[in-house]
Motif scaffolding. Structure first.
Motif, PDB file in Angstrom:
ATOM      1  N   ALA A 205       0.835  -1.209   0.000  1.00 13.51           N
ATOM      2  CA  ALA A 205       0.000   0.000   0.000  1.00 13.51           C
ATOM      3  C   ALA A 205       0.865   1.253   0.000  1.00 13.51           C
ATOM      4  N   LEU A 206       1.955   1.201   0.726  1.00 15.08           N
ATOM      5  CA  LEU A 206       2.874   2.335   0.785  1.00 15.08           C
ATOM      6  C   LEU A 206       3.550   2.560  -0.561  1.00 15.08           C
ATOM      7  N   GLU A 207       3.922   1.481  -1.217  1.00 18.31           N
ATOM      8  CA  GLU A 207       4.558   1.597  -2.533  1.00 18.31           C
ATOM      9  C   GLU A 207       3.615   2.272  -3.530  1.00 18.31           C
ATOM     10  N   VAL A 208       2.364   1.854  -3.539  1.00 20.88           N
ATOM     11  CA  VAL A 208       1.385   2.433  -4.465  1.00 20.88           C
ATOM     12  C   VAL A 208       1.155   3.907  -4.136  1.00 20.88           C
ATOM     13  N   ALA A 209       1.022   4.225  -2.849  1.00 19.93           N
ATOM     14  CA  ALA A 209       0.782   5.608  -2.436  1.00 19.93           C
ATOM     15  C   ALA A 209       1.914   6.523  -2.891  1.00 19.93           C
ATOM     16  N   VAL A 210       3.130   6.119  -2.608  1.00 22.03           N
ATOM     17  CA  VAL A 210       4.287   6.944  -2.959  1.00 22.03           C
ATOM     18  C   VAL A 210       4.404   7.106  -4.468  1.00 22.03           C
ATOM     19  N   SER A 211       4.201   6.018  -5.207  1.00 25.02           N
ATOM     20  CA  SER A 211       4.302   6.071  -6.658  1.00 25.02           C
ATOM     21  C   SER A 211       3.246   6.980  -7.266  1.00 25.02           C
ATOM     22  N   ALA A 212       1.994   6.829  -6.818  1.00 28.04           N
ATOM     23  CA  ALA A 212       0.905   7.631  -7.377  1.00 28.04           C
ATOM     24  C   ALA A 212       1.071   9.113  -7.065  1.00 28.04           C
ATOM     25  N   ILE A 213       1.456   9.408  -5.835  1.00 29.21           N
ATOM     26  CA  ILE A 213       1.596  10.807  -5.426  1.00 29.21           C
ATOM     27  C   ILE A 213       2.754  11.484  -6.139  1.00 29.21           C
ATOM     28  N   THR A 214       3.901  10.834  -6.177  1.00 29.98           N
ATOM     29  CA  THR A 214       5.062  11.465  -6.822  1.00 29.98           C
ATOM     30  C   THR A 214       4.852  11.625  -8.321  1.00 29.98           C
ATOM     31  N   GLU A 215       4.156  10.685  -8.932  1.00 28.57           N
ATOM     32  CA  GLU A 215       3.859  10.817 -10.360  1.00 28.57           C
ATOM     33  C   GLU A 215       2.961  12.023 -10.608  1.00 28.57           C
ATOM     34  N   PHE A 216       1.974  12.220  -9.756  1.00 30.45           N
ATOM     35  CA  PHE A 216       1.075  13.364  -9.896  1.00 30.45           C
ATOM     36  C   PHE A 216       1.831  14.675  -9.700  1.00 30.45           C
ATOM     37  N   LEU A 217       2.765  14.691  -8.763  1.00 31.75           N
ATOM     38  CA  LEU A 217       3.510  15.913  -8.463  1.00 31.75           C
ATOM     39  C   LEU A 217       4.493  16.304  -9.564  1.00 31.75           C
ATOM     40  N   GLN A 218       4.745  15.406 -10.482  1.00 33.33           N
ATOM     41  CA  GLN A 218       5.612  15.757 -11.602  1.00 33.33           C
ATOM     42  C   GLN A 218       4.998  16.863 -12.461  1.00 33.33           C
ATOM     43  N   ASP A 219       3.660  16.894 -12.500  1.00 31.70           N
ATOM     44  CA  ASP A 219       2.974  17.832 -13.383  1.00 31.70           C
ATOM     45  C   ASP A 219       2.021  18.788 -12.673  1.00 31.70           C
ATOM     46  N   HIS A 220       1.915  18.681 -11.339  1.00 28.02           N
ATOM     47  CA  HIS A 220       0.983  19.539 -10.610  1.00 28.02           C
ATOM     48  C   HIS A 220       1.649  20.084  -9.351  1.00 28.02           C
ATOM     49  N   GLU A 221       1.154  21.224  -8.895  1.00 28.49           N
ATOM     50  CA  GLU A 221       1.691  21.842  -7.691  1.00 28.49           C
ATOM     51  C   GLU A 221       0.658  21.789  -6.571  1.00 28.49           C
ATOM     52  N   ILE A 222       0.935  20.974  -5.587  1.00 29.55           N
ATOM     53  CA  ILE A 222       0.109  20.877  -4.391  1.00 29.55           C
ATOM     54  C   ILE A 222       0.952  20.232  -3.308  1.00 29.55           C
ATOM     55  N   ASP A 223       0.805  20.720  -2.094  1.00 24.89           N
ATOM     56  CA  ASP A 223       1.574  20.198  -0.968  1.00 24.89           C
ATOM     57  C   ASP A 223       0.862  18.957  -0.421  1.00 24.89           C
ATOM     58  N   VAL A 224       1.544  17.807  -0.460  1.00 22.17           N
ATOM     59  CA  VAL A 224       0.925  16.536  -0.083  1.00 22.17           C
ATOM     60  C   VAL A 224       1.576  15.970   1.174  1.00 22.17           C
ATOM     61  N   THR A 225       0.750  15.516   2.096  1.00 26.05           N
ATOM     62  CA  THR A 225       1.243  14.861   3.307  1.00 26.05           C
ATOM     63  C   THR A 225       0.601  13.486   3.431  1.00 26.05           C
ATOM     64  N   LEU A 226       1.421  12.482   3.642  1.00 27.49           N
ATOM     65  CA  LEU A 226       0.933  11.138   3.938  1.00 27.49           C
ATOM     66  C   LEU A 226       1.016  10.973   5.447  1.00 27.49           C
ATOM     67  N   VAL A 227      -0.137  10.787   6.083  1.00 30.04           N
ATOM     68  CA  VAL A 227      -0.220  10.780   7.540  1.00 30.04           C
ATOM     69  C   VAL A 227      -0.389   9.361   8.060  1.00 30.04           C
ATOM     70  N   LEU A 228       0.462   8.984   8.993  1.00 34.79           N
ATOM     71  CA  LEU A 228       0.379   7.677   9.621  1.00 34.79           C
ATOM     72  C   LEU A 228       0.032   7.860  11.086  1.00 34.79           C
ATOM     73  N   PHE A 229      -1.010   7.197  11.551  1.00 32.46           N
ATOM     74  CA  PHE A 229      -1.322   7.220  12.977  1.00 32.46           C
ATOM     75  C   PHE A 229      -0.214   6.517  13.740  1.00 32.46           C
ATOM     76  N   ASP A 230      -0.059   6.855  15.004  1.00 24.32           N
ATOM     77  CA  ASP A 230       0.999   6.263  15.813  1.00 24.32           C
ATOM     78  C   ASP A 230       0.956   4.740  15.800  1.00 24.32           C
ATOM     79  N   GLU A 231      -0.209   4.174  16.099  1.00 28.32           N
ATOM     80  CA  GLU A 231      -0.320   2.727  16.156  1.00 28.32           C
ATOM     81  C   GLU A 231      -0.102   2.108  14.784  1.00 28.32           C
ATOM     82  N   GLU A 232      -0.596   2.768  13.750  1.00 29.41           N
ATOM     83  CA  GLU A 232      -0.417   2.278  12.395  1.00 29.41           C
ATOM     84  C   GLU A 232       1.065   2.232  12.050  1.00 29.41           C
ATOM     85  N   THR A 233       1.777   3.267  12.426  1.00 29.87           N
ATOM     86  CA  THR A 233       3.202   3.327  12.131  1.00 29.87           C
ATOM     87  C   THR A 233       3.963   2.238  12.866  1.00 29.87           C
TER      88      THR A 233
END
Length: 246
Positions: A205-233
């Protein structure tokens, strides 16, 4: 009267004016290997963060306590951060809810967002929309949250990986980002979609998230945060640690 010429020994003020000092060096000019490491040792950083770094050319850690990072990819730094926090407390324009297709209040991240926003008001807004297909996204007001909007996206239920799960999960991130851009959002915060009760393996899931977000940021400007809850992390950190020892 004629002003005397400046003495040869007298410093020329103009010659001492820094021309480029005030400017920050361009991201492209930074050598990634020199900026990647935080002064603290890797032993002080959670395994999940070490795992995240593998997906990028480099990562610049700016605050190990908040685990905030600026990722370096394709010759530039992108406004993509990864933090351990509570997504309901993020000060961004939009937060993303890992929703179900019926847009009903659920458990986990979804339940936390509903409760923080005001469950009754948010449910009423979701009921007016009625449905959201897997891999798509819809938007509502954020009500009592600090964000302006809540973007509801439906990730896939993990069925072994052979039922287009990565495609649907990537689409959930991309469609959410598109919706944020359409509503003039300058910042957005995501949970790790589908990694809870939907059973998507956290590493994948992390691999897909990082890949999709970084690909989108190649052509768009928006500040993106991936948030992990403490227990989830902590759970993900332990899982990755076990994988490394297997």
């Amino acid at each position: 009267s004629i002003r005397p010429k400046a003495s040869a020994n007298r410093p020329n003020r103009m010659s001492h004016r820094p021309k480029e000092v005030a400017k920050r060096p361009k991201c492209e000019s930074l050598r990634p290997k020199e900026v990647a490491k935080h002064p603290s040792s890797d032993a002080n950083r959670p395994p999940i963060f070490l795992e995240i770094e593998k997906f990028f050319d480099n990562v610049l850690i700016t605050n190990k306590n908040q685990m905030r990072s600026y990722v370096y990819k394709g010759g530039k730094y992108m406004p993509f951060h990864i933090v351990k926090s509570d997504i309901t407390k993020m000060k961004v324009d939009a937060i993303v809810n890992a929703a179900n297709s019926a847009l009903k209040m659920g458990g986990g991240v979804c339940g936390a967002i509903f409760r923080a926003a005001g469950a009754e008001q948010l449910q009423e807004a979701c009921d007016k929309i009625g449905h959201c297909p897997v891999g798509k996204a819809v938007i509502t007001d954020a009500f009592h949250l600090q964000a302006k909007y809540i973007i509801h996206t439906v990730g896939p239920i993990w069925q072994g990986g052979n039922n287009r799960e990565p495609e649907y999960l990537a689409s959930a991130y991309t469609e959410s980002l598109k919706l944020a851009i359409e509503h003039k959002c300058e910042s957005i915060a995501f949970p790790l979609i589908s990694s809870g009760i939907y059973g998507y393996p956290k590493r994948e899931a992390l691999e897909v998230a990082v890949s999709a977000i970084t690909e989108f940021l190649q052509d768009h400007e928006i500040d993106v945060t991936l948030v992990l809850f403490d227990e989830e992390t902590l759970s993900l950190s332990e899982e990755i640690k076990n994988m490394g020892n297997s």
